[in-house]
Design a protein around this motif. Structure first.
Motif, PDB file in Angstrom:
ATOM      1  N   TRP A  61      27.638  29.754 -10.441  1.00  0.00           N
ATOM      2  CA  TRP A  61      26.643  30.428 -11.277  1.00  0.00           C
ATOM      3  C   TRP A  61      25.229  30.269 -10.733  1.00  0.00           C
ATOM      4  O   TRP A  61      24.253  30.593 -11.403  1.00  0.00           O
ATOM      5  CB  TRP A  61      26.731  29.891 -12.713  1.00  0.00           C
ATOM      6  N   ASP A  62      25.136  29.754  -9.530  1.00  0.00           N
ATOM      7  CA  ASP A  62      23.839  29.561  -8.884  1.00  0.00           C
ATOM      8  C   ASP A  62      24.017  29.815  -7.392  1.00  0.00           C
ATOM      9  O   ASP A  62      23.865  28.918  -6.561  1.00  0.00           O
ATOM     10  CB  ASP A  62      23.326  28.143  -9.142  1.00  0.00           C
ATOM     11  N   ASN A  63      24.358  31.051  -7.057  1.00  0.00           N
ATOM     12  CA  ASN A  63      24.702  31.413  -5.682  1.00  0.00           C
ATOM     13  C   ASN A  63      23.584  31.096  -4.698  1.00  0.00           C
ATOM     14  O   ASN A  63      22.394  31.187  -5.022  1.00  0.00           O
ATOM     15  CB  ASN A  63      25.006  32.904  -5.583  1.00  0.00           C
ATOM     16  N   ILE A  64      24.016  30.712  -3.501  1.00  0.00           N
ATOM     17  CA  ILE A  64      23.083  30.567  -2.391  1.00  0.00           C
ATOM     18  C   ILE A  64      23.582  31.438  -1.251  1.00  0.00           C
ATOM     19  O   ILE A  64      24.780  31.690  -1.129  1.00  0.00           O
ATOM     20  CB  ILE A  64      22.955  29.098  -1.932  1.00  0.00           C
ATOM     21  N   LYS A  65      22.692  31.902  -0.429  1.00  0.00           N
ATOM     22  CA  LYS A  65      23.058  32.801   0.669  1.00  0.00           C
ATOM     23  C   LYS A  65      22.728  32.155   2.009  1.00  0.00           C
ATOM     24  O   LYS A  65      22.186  32.780   2.903  1.00  0.00           O
ATOM     25  CB  LYS A  65      22.321  34.136   0.528  1.00  0.00           C
ATOM     26  N   THR A  66      23.059  30.883   2.109  1.00  0.00           N
ATOM     27  CA  THR A  66      22.794  30.124   3.325  1.00  0.00           C
ATOM     28  C   THR A  66      23.899  29.102   3.538  1.00  0.00           C
ATOM     29  O   THR A  66      24.581  28.711   2.578  1.00  0.00           O
ATOM     30  CB  THR A  66      21.433  29.398   3.229  1.00  0.00           C
ATOM     31  N   LYS A  67      24.067  28.665   4.780  1.00  0.00           N
ATOM     32  CA  LYS A  67      25.029  27.617   5.100  1.00  0.00           C
ATOM     33  C   LYS A  67      24.384  26.235   5.065  1.00  0.00           C
ATOM     34  O   LYS A  67      25.068  25.230   5.247  1.00  0.00           O
ATOM     35  CB  LYS A  67      25.640  27.872   6.476  1.00  0.00           C
ATOM     36  N   ASP A  68      23.099  26.198   4.813  1.00  0.00           N
ATOM     37  CA  ASP A  68      22.346  24.948   4.833  1.00  0.00           C
ATOM     38  C   ASP A  68      22.246  24.387   3.423  1.00  0.00           C
ATOM     39  O   ASP A  68      21.350  24.732   2.659  1.00  0.00           O
ATOM     40  CB  ASP A  68      20.956  25.197   5.426  1.00  0.00           C
ATOM     41  N   PHE A  69      23.199  23.538   3.077  1.00  0.00           N
ATOM     42  CA  PHE A  69      23.209  22.914   1.754  1.00  0.00           C
ATOM     43  C   PHE A  69      24.010  21.619   1.838  1.00  0.00           C
ATOM     44  O   PHE A  69      24.834  21.451   2.740  1.00  0.00           O
ATOM     45  CB  PHE A  69      23.828  23.853   0.698  1.00  0.00           C
ATOM     46  N   PRO A  70      23.779  20.678   0.932  1.00  0.00           N
ATOM     47  CA  PRO A  70      24.572  19.436   0.934  1.00  0.00           C
ATOM     48  C   PRO A  70      26.021  19.756   0.574  1.00  0.00           C
ATOM     49  O   PRO A  70      26.284  20.441  -0.416  1.00  0.00           O
ATOM     50  CB  PRO A  70      23.901  18.572  -0.136  1.00  0.00           C
ATOM     51  N   LEU A  71      26.951  19.279   1.373  1.00  0.00           N
ATOM     52  CA  LEU A  71      28.351  19.640   1.143  1.00  0.00           C
ATOM     53  C   LEU A  71      28.841  19.142  -0.211  1.00  0.00           C
ATOM     54  O   LEU A  71      29.504  19.870  -0.946  1.00  0.00           O
ATOM     55  CB  LEU A  71      29.232  19.090   2.272  1.00  0.00           C
ATOM     56  N   PHE A  72      28.526  17.918  -0.534  1.00  0.00           N
ATOM     57  CA  PHE A  72      28.892  17.354  -1.838  1.00  0.00           C
ATOM     58  C   PHE A  72      27.629  16.914  -2.566  1.00  0.00           C
ATOM     59  O   PHE A  72      26.806  16.198  -2.012  1.00  0.00           O
ATOM     60  CB  PHE A  72      29.819  16.145  -1.677  1.00  0.00           C
ATOM     61  N   ARG A  73      27.499  17.360  -3.808  1.00  0.00           N
ATOM     62  CA  ARG A  73      26.414  16.903  -4.667  1.00  0.00           C
ATOM     63  C   ARG A  73      26.977  16.015  -5.760  1.00  0.00           C
ATOM     64  O   ARG A  73      28.161  16.075  -6.081  1.00  0.00           O
ATOM     65  CB  ARG A  73      25.699  18.106  -5.307  1.00  0.00           C
ATOM     66  N   ASP A  74      26.130  15.206  -6.333  1.00  0.00           N
ATOM     67  CA  ASP A  74      26.573  14.310  -7.404  1.00  0.00           C
ATOM     68  C   ASP A  74      27.138  15.083  -8.585  1.00  0.00           C
ATOM     69  O   ASP A  74      28.011  14.578  -9.310  1.00  0.00           O
ATOM     70  CB  ASP A  74      25.422  13.419  -7.874  1.00  0.00           C
ATOM     71  N   ASP A  75      26.624  16.308  -8.810  1.00  0.00           N
ATOM     72  CA  ASP A  75      27.059  17.086  -9.964  1.00  0.00           C
ATOM     73  C   ASP A  75      28.224  18.027  -9.653  1.00  0.00           C
ATOM     74  O   ASP A  75      28.578  18.872 -10.479  1.00  0.00           O
ATOM     75  CB  ASP A  75      25.896  17.871 -10.568  1.00  0.00           C
ATOM     76  N   CYS A  76      28.834  17.896  -8.474  1.00  0.00           N
ATOM     77  CA  CYS A  76      30.052  18.667  -8.191  1.00  0.00           C
ATOM     78  C   CYS A  76      31.180  18.222  -9.118  1.00  0.00           C
ATOM     79  O   CYS A  76      31.193  17.086  -9.618  1.00  0.00           O
ATOM     80  CB  CYS A  76      30.485  18.467  -6.741  1.00  0.00           C
ATOM     81  N   PHE A  77      32.156  19.091  -9.316  1.00  0.00           N
ATOM     82  CA  PHE A  77      33.279  18.780 -10.197  1.00  0.00           C
ATOM     83  C   PHE A  77      34.455  19.677  -9.830  1.00  0.00           C
ATOM     84  O   PHE A  77      34.283  20.706  -9.173  1.00  0.00           O
ATOM     85  CB  PHE A  77      32.896  18.986 -11.665  1.00  0.00           C
TER      86      PHE A  77
END
Length: 297
Positions: A29-45
């Motif tokens: 619900w918060d799309n990004i259009k880049t490959k540059d992002f942290p693979l795992f975030r604390d709020d992943c589920f």
């Protein structure tokens, strides 16, 4: 009870879909259009993609019959009622209705990967025939997603996973040479087969797709994009990043891509360990039983 011939270079088979789901969970619900992002975030589920992948695995271990798939999906759906199911699937889970509802949503493809891991590559190499266990994929879809496009999405995903296992695993028929040392040729053959068998257009690049791609929960607008994300990848992590970078239904897109990429590349240990840390104990136990029960050839 189905008996599985097993021994494969990677354990944690089907974890690729789960990794993709967890990584993509925060971007649906918060799309990004880049490959540059942290693979795992604390709020992943984990979401419904993970839950239903585990449900399919349990159904296969329980015998792989129609009722096994229905029972297992309803069981796990009720165990994790807030995992983010689509409205019709959620209603089906909590009802006494055991009939399908003609869906062509991408749920049939996101959950199907365990079916591809019980297909015997050695049998295919020896005989040139498709293993009969391929029909598990069709059955896993048909119990809910019996629309032709819903079945097609599940079957295309299954075939992509199986062909990765076959070609990247060094299998080949008599009088043929293995091509696992040539990833480009492996991918060319997979692309050619999927396009011919299913009519998907896999010729677009990620750069072509990304600017206009939007949220879509159908198989026909998720599965081809997920396969392309794999085809353009260099390793497992890169495949997940490709999928997320498209936007759309990020967790499901990445789950499908991850399920295919695992079969080609395996999964780095640190990614496996991190993904496990997000899972509820019953899901971890299911994965342990799967590894102990299912032998992959």
């Amino acid at each position: 009870m189905i008996k599985f011939p097993i021994s494969y270079k990677e354990a944690n088979l089907m974890l690729g879909a789960i990794v993709g789901d967890i990584v993509g969970s925060v971007y649906e619900w918060d799309n990004i259009k880049t490959k540059d992002f942290p693979l795992f975030r604390d709020d992943c589920f984990f979401t419904d993609d993970t839950v239903m992948t585990c449900a399919v695995a349990e159904a296969i271990m329980n015998g792989g019959q129609k009722d096994d798939f229905i029972d297992s999906m309803k069981k796990y759906g009720r165990m994790y009622p807030d995992a983010g199911y689509g409205a019709r699937f959620d209603a089906w889970i909590h009802s006494n209705d055991r009939s399908p509802y003609n869906s062509f949503g991408n749920g049939s493809a996101m959950r199907v990967s365990p079916c591809a891991w019980v297909m015997d590559c050695g049998f295919c190499a020896r005989t040139g025939m498709t293993p009969s266990t391929r029909e598990l994929a069709r059955l896993s879809a048909e119990v809910t997603h019996n629309h032709p496009e819903g079945i097609k999405g599940a079957m295309a995903t299954t075939d992509a996973i199986f062909l990765c296992r076959y070609y990247f695993g060094g299998y080949c028929g008599d009088y043929e040479q293995p091509i696992n040392g040539n990833p480009t040729e492996c991918k060319r053959r997979i692309k050619e087969y999927i396009e011919k068998e299913y009519g998907y257009n896999l010729s677009q690049s990620l750069d072509d797709i990304r600017p206009t791609y939007r949220f879509n929960e159908t198989c026909q607008d998720t599965v081809p994009q997920a396969i392309i994300a794999f085809l353009e990848s260099t390793d497992f992590e890169d495949a997940i990043r490709n999928a997320i970078s498209l936007g759309g239904d990020s967790d499901t897109l990445a789950a499908i891509t991850g399920s295919i990429a695992e079969a080609a590349y395996g999964i780095p240990e640190w990614i496996k360990d991190k993904a496990y840390s997000y899972l509820a104990e019953p899901l971890k136990e299911l994965l342990r039983r799967w590894e102990e029960t299912v032998v992959i050839k």
